[in-house]
Write a protein that holds these residues in place. Structure first.
Motif, PDB file in Angstrom:
ATOM      1  N   TYR A 123       1.140  11.739   1.506  1.00 42.55           N
ATOM      2  CA  TYR A 123       0.672  12.796   2.395  1.00 42.55           C
ATOM      3  C   TYR A 123       1.187  14.141   1.886  1.00 42.55           C
ATOM      4  O   TYR A 123       2.396  14.302   1.717  1.00 42.55           O
ATOM      5  CB  TYR A 123       1.236  12.638   3.813  1.00 42.55           C
ATOM      6  CG  TYR A 123       0.952  11.328   4.514  1.00 42.55           C
ATOM      7  CD1 TYR A 123      -0.051  11.234   5.467  1.00 42.55           C
ATOM      8  CD2 TYR A 123       1.729  10.200   4.259  1.00 42.55           C
ATOM      9  CE1 TYR A 123      -0.283  10.045   6.157  1.00 42.55           C
ATOM     10  CE2 TYR A 123       1.504   9.012   4.942  1.00 42.55           C
ATOM     11  CZ  TYR A 123       0.499   8.939   5.884  1.00 42.55           C
ATOM     12  OH  TYR A 123       0.278   7.776   6.564  1.00 42.55           O
ATOM     13  N   ARG A 166       2.722  -5.865   3.366  1.00 43.14           N
ATOM     14  CA  ARG A 166       2.123  -6.811   4.306  1.00 43.14           C
ATOM     15  C   ARG A 166       1.992  -8.165   3.626  1.00 43.14           C
ATOM     16  O   ARG A 166       2.113  -8.275   2.410  1.00 43.14           O
ATOM     17  CB  ARG A 166       0.718  -6.348   4.724  1.00 43.14           C
ATOM     18  CG  ARG A 166       0.683  -4.955   5.302  1.00 43.14           C
ATOM     19  CD  ARG A 166      -0.759  -4.519   5.491  1.00 43.14           C
ATOM     20  NE  ARG A 166      -0.867  -3.233   6.157  1.00 43.14           N
ATOM     21  CZ  ARG A 166      -0.786  -2.059   5.555  1.00 43.14           C
ATOM     22  NH1 ARG A 166      -0.572  -2.002   4.258  1.00 43.14           N
ATOM     23  NH2 ARG A 166      -0.892  -0.947   6.236  1.00 43.14           N
ATOM     24  N   ARG A 206       5.182  13.452   1.551  1.00 42.23           N
ATOM     25  CA  ARG A 206       5.738  12.224   2.118  1.00 42.23           C
ATOM     26  C   ARG A 206       5.039  11.025   1.492  1.00 42.23           C
ATOM     27  O   ARG A 206       3.835  11.079   1.211  1.00 42.23           O
ATOM     28  CB  ARG A 206       5.524  12.200   3.637  1.00 42.23           C
ATOM     29  CG  ARG A 206       5.887  10.880   4.301  1.00 42.23           C
ATOM     30  CD  ARG A 206       5.807  10.958   5.809  1.00 42.23           C
ATOM     31  NE  ARG A 206       6.229   9.714   6.378  1.00 42.23           N
ATOM     32  CZ  ARG A 206       5.405   8.709   6.714  1.00 42.23           C
ATOM     33  NH1 ARG A 206       4.098   8.843   6.549  1.00 42.23           N
ATOM     34  NH2 ARG A 206       5.879   7.587   7.202  1.00 42.23           N
ATOM     35  N   MET A 245      -2.783  10.188   9.228  1.00 43.25           N
ATOM     36  CA  MET A 245      -3.611   8.990   9.330  1.00 43.25           C
ATOM     37  C   MET A 245      -3.885   8.803  10.812  1.00 43.25           C
ATOM     38  O   MET A 245      -2.945   8.724  11.608  1.00 43.25           O
ATOM     39  CB  MET A 245      -2.876   7.784   8.744  1.00 43.25           C
ATOM     40  CG  MET A 245      -3.787   6.586   8.551  1.00 43.25           C
ATOM     41  SD  MET A 245      -2.909   5.125   7.948  1.00 43.25           S
ATOM     42  CE  MET A 245      -2.703   5.504   6.236  1.00 43.25           C
ATOM     43  N   HIS A 248      -5.255   3.792  14.403  1.00 43.13           N
ATOM     44  CA  HIS A 248      -5.859   2.577  13.857  1.00 43.13           C
ATOM     45  C   HIS A 248      -4.903   1.429  14.136  1.00 43.13           C
ATOM     46  O   HIS A 248      -3.769   1.653  14.574  1.00 43.13           O
ATOM     47  CB  HIS A 248      -6.047   2.719  12.331  1.00 43.13           C
ATOM     48  CG  HIS A 248      -4.736   2.759  11.593  1.00 43.13           C
ATOM     49  ND1 HIS A 248      -3.950   3.893  11.523  1.00 43.13           N
ATOM     50  CD2 HIS A 248      -4.035   1.800  10.932  1.00 43.13           C
ATOM     51  CE1 HIS A 248      -2.857   3.638  10.837  1.00 43.13           C
ATOM     52  NE2 HIS A 248      -2.875   2.369  10.475  1.00 43.13           N
ATOM     53  N   LEU A 289       0.863  -1.190   0.000  1.00 46.80           N
ATOM     54  CA  LEU A 289       0.000   0.000   0.000  1.00 46.80           C
ATOM     55  C   LEU A 289       0.895   1.235   0.000  1.00 46.80           C
ATOM     56  O   LEU A 289       1.769   1.380   0.860  1.00 46.80           O
ATOM     57  CB  LEU A 289      -0.876   0.016   1.258  1.00 46.80           C
ATOM     58  CG  LEU A 289      -1.812   1.223   1.372  1.00 46.80           C
ATOM     59  CD1 LEU A 289      -3.007   1.100   0.434  1.00 46.80           C
ATOM     60  CD2 LEU A 289      -2.311   1.402   2.809  1.00 46.80           C
ATOM     61  N   ILE A 303      -0.206   8.478  12.317  1.00 41.76           N
ATOM     62  CA  ILE A 303       0.890   9.147  11.609  1.00 41.76           C
ATOM     63  C   ILE A 303       0.517  10.597  11.365  1.00 41.76           C
ATOM     64  O   ILE A 303      -0.586  10.885  10.897  1.00 41.76           O
ATOM     65  CB  ILE A 303       1.127   8.520  10.217  1.00 41.76           C
ATOM     66  CG1 ILE A 303       1.379   7.029  10.306  1.00 41.76           C
ATOM     67  CG2 ILE A 303       2.248   9.226   9.467  1.00 41.76           C
ATOM     68  CD1 ILE A 303       2.713   6.649  10.833  1.00 41.76           C
ATOM     69  N   THR A 344       7.240  -0.741   6.705  1.00 43.93           N
ATOM     70  CA  THR A 344       6.978   0.537   6.014  1.00 43.93           C
ATOM     71  C   THR A 344       8.277   1.262   5.691  1.00 43.93           C
ATOM     72  O   THR A 344       9.158   1.375   6.535  1.00 43.93           O
ATOM     73  CB  THR A 344       6.115   1.459   6.903  1.00 43.93           C
ATOM     74  OG1 THR A 344       4.906   0.787   7.212  1.00 43.93           O
ATOM     75  CG2 THR A 344       5.769   2.765   6.192  1.00 43.93           C
ATOM     76  N   ALA A 388       4.538   6.834   2.231  1.00 43.27           N
ATOM     77  CA  ALA A 388       4.790   5.667   3.083  1.00 43.27           C
ATOM     78  C   ALA A 388       4.418   4.450   2.259  1.00 43.27           C
ATOM     79  O   ALA A 388       3.286   4.338   1.775  1.00 43.27           O
ATOM     80  CB  ALA A 388       3.939   5.738   4.334  1.00 43.27           C
ATOM     81  N   ASP A 411      -3.365  -2.385  12.342  1.00 41.09           N
ATOM     82  CA  ASP A 411      -3.279  -3.131  11.082  1.00 41.09           C
ATOM     83  C   ASP A 411      -3.553  -4.596  11.414  1.00 41.09           C
ATOM     84  O   ASP A 411      -2.862  -5.491  10.952  1.00 41.09           O
ATOM     85  CB  ASP A 411      -1.886  -2.995  10.457  1.00 41.09           C
ATOM     86  CG  ASP A 411      -1.618  -1.610   9.891  1.00 41.09           C
ATOM     87  OD1 ASP A 411      -2.319  -0.653  10.274  1.00 41.09           O
ATOM     88  OD2 ASP A 411      -0.694  -1.483   9.078  1.00 41.09           O
ATOM     89  N   HIS A 435      -1.783   2.796  16.252  1.00 37.39           N
ATOM     90  CA  HIS A 435      -0.762   3.759  15.821  1.00 37.39           C
ATOM     91  C   HIS A 435      -1.378   4.820  14.916  1.00 37.39           C
ATOM     92  O   HIS A 435      -2.427   4.599  14.310  1.00 37.39           O
ATOM     93  CB  HIS A 435       0.417   3.052  15.136  1.00 37.39           C
ATOM     94  CG  HIS A 435       0.033   2.211  13.963  1.00 37.39           C
ATOM     95  ND1 HIS A 435      -0.358   0.893  14.066  1.00 37.39           N
ATOM     96  CD2 HIS A 435      -0.025   2.502  12.645  1.00 37.39           C
ATOM     97  CE1 HIS A 435      -0.639   0.420  12.876  1.00 37.39           C
ATOM     98  NE2 HIS A 435      -0.444   1.379  11.983  1.00 37.39           N
TER      99      HIS A 435
END
Ligand SMILES: O=C(O)CCC(=O)C(=O)O
Ligand SMILES: [Fe+2]
Length: 439
Positions: free
Chosen positions: A277, A411, A405, A283, A286, A273, A398, A299, A407, A288, A396
């Motif tokens: 930004y 996964r 940026r 973000m 949330h 993914l 961000i 990441t 990221a 994962d 976490h």
């Protein structure tokens, strides 16, 4: 504060400049990071532009018995080593091409060989030696942008002699970059950051799920490749066979980081993914921890700095008897730990334990946990999260601080959770240059 001089200014720019691509807010230094500080497309313009390399032939420039400049071009042999901070190579000279086109030592070298003498003098006097890499160099195994590319200032740290494969004595030299603080060129993350801006990745802001009445879009851009992945948003996914090479290049790095952090047994990433930004985008908290995911999430951060915060989820922070886990950092950690022990060794029965837990938490206002960790993420950093409990108990977020940026998060999506017809999307085959080994 006076503006820091760029290395282009220091080293005299022999080529034309490309438009600037900003990597962070100190845009003035960026040009030098994404291109060599100076370059030339012919030996003649190289030598006329650089006062420290007035040598139209040969691999080094000497004056007053000192070596000022050194060129790394062509095949240096299997014992050469080259990265952006350390260079080990033969000193050159006294070589001839053999029948197979390999450069071979043809005369013995010793302390009186001119280039050896000059390198020793430069080493002893601590002189900065400019290093240039030519696109015929085979050790770097990377496509270079120009015929001749200035690397940086180095110093000579060792000169010694070795027997060569054809039984001659040849001198070798080790250089070390002078200013380790100065960003290096060429640099993988810089190149990738620049190229990600040039390709159309298909990034877009998606509607947040469950917000259909008044469509709300995420505060970041996203695009997914490989196995389909649904988080707070349902992003479309394209197969890796349709992914731009930049994505595969990032995946190569993340695959390496996953193995480094977890070991060879790590599940191979099959999804990537990319999140983009702009300034002040973020973000929110949330996890994962979707049940379709393996336990490892890696990441790569590119561009502006960001802060990644971890905290206990609210229900574990405030705690109650039903949430059996008593985790460091939760409210009344010591008290809850003791109650739990008493319950476990039979001093408290189930009802007493529940009551005591309720008493503890009843008169506090339930609130969000404080941050446990705040990680500053810089350009080129990689973060690997490992373990399903990390996603179960913690969340976490961000916050990106600069102008742009990316990221890139890899996964492992469990195949059995993916529709049969979609599974091929996660199949990946790296080409040799996409495999990363940490160098
Ligand atoms: O922006 C980041 O560094 C990480 C993004 C993230 O947490 C996610 O994609 O789940
Ligand atoms: Fe996340």
């Amino acid at each position: 504060m006076p503006k820091k001089r760029t290395c282009s200014e220091n080293m005299q720019d022999g080529g034309t400049r490309k438009p600037r691509i900003e990597q962070n807010d100190t845009a003035g230094d960026e040009e030098a990071r994404n291109q060599p500080p100076a370059w030339a497309d012919s030996r003649h313009s190289l030598c006329s532009a650089l006062p420290w390399f007035r040598s139209v032939q040969g691999g080094s420039y000497q004056s007053n018995k000192l070596c000022y400049g050194f060129l790394l071009d062509r095949d240096g042999g299997p014992r050469d080593y080259l990265d952006d901070e350390i260079v080990i190579t033969r000193v050159g000279g006294d070589c001839k091409l053999d029948a197979d086109g390999n450069l071979k030592q043809h005369r013995n070298q010793d302390e009186n060989t001119r280039v050896v003498e000059s390198l020793r003098e430069s080493m002893q006097s601590g002189l900065a030696v400019g290093l240039i890499i030519g696109n015929k160099n085979t050790t770097i195994a990377r496509k270079l942008p120009h015929r001749f590319n200035v690397m940086a200032w180095f110093r000579v740290v060792d000169v010694w002699f070795e027997k060569t494969s054809n039984n001659k004595t040849g001198a070798r030299v080790r250089f070390q970059k002078l200013d380790l603080e100065q960003p290096s060129w060429p640099n993988g993350p810089n190149e990738l950051f620049k190229r990600l801006q040039e390709v159309d990745l298909g990034l877009r802001r998606y509607p947040v799920r469950g917000q259909s009445a008044d469509e709300m879009l995420t505060a970041h851009f996203a695009v997914n490749f490989g196995m389909p992945y649904k988080y707070v948003v349902s992003v479309d996914s394209k197969g890796f066979d349709e992914a731009p090479v930049e994505i595969m290049f990032a995946l190569g790095r993340l695959d390496w980081a996953t193995r480094e952090a977890v070991g060879a047994g790590a599940r191979k990433p099959n999804e990537l993914l990319t999140v983009g930004y702009f300034q002040d985008m973020s973000m929110g908290f949330h996890d994962d921890g979707e049940d379709s995911l393996g336990p490892t999430i890696a990441t790569l951060s590119l561009g502006s700095q960001a802060t990644m915060r971890f905290r206990l989820k609210k229900k574990y922070y405030n705690g109650n008897a039903a949430n059996a886990a008593v985790l460091p950092g939760c409210e009344f950690f010591e008290e809850r730990k003791e109650l739990k022990e008493q319950h476990e060794n039979g001093e408290l029965d189930d009802a007493e334990y529940v009551n005591k837990c309720m008493e503890l938490t009843s008169d506090i206002t339930r609130r969000e946990a404080k941050d446990m960790i705040a990680l500053e993420l810089h350009h080129g950093d990689m973060v690997v999260m490992h373990g399903s409990l990390l996603q179960k108990y913690y969340e976490h977020s961000i916050a990106s601080e600069g102008k742009l940026r990316y990221a890139l998060t890899a996964r492992h999506v469990l195949e059995e959770k993916v529709e049969l017809k979609e599974r091929a999307k996660g199949q990946l085959k790296f080409t040799a240059d996409q495999i990363y080994d940490g160098e």
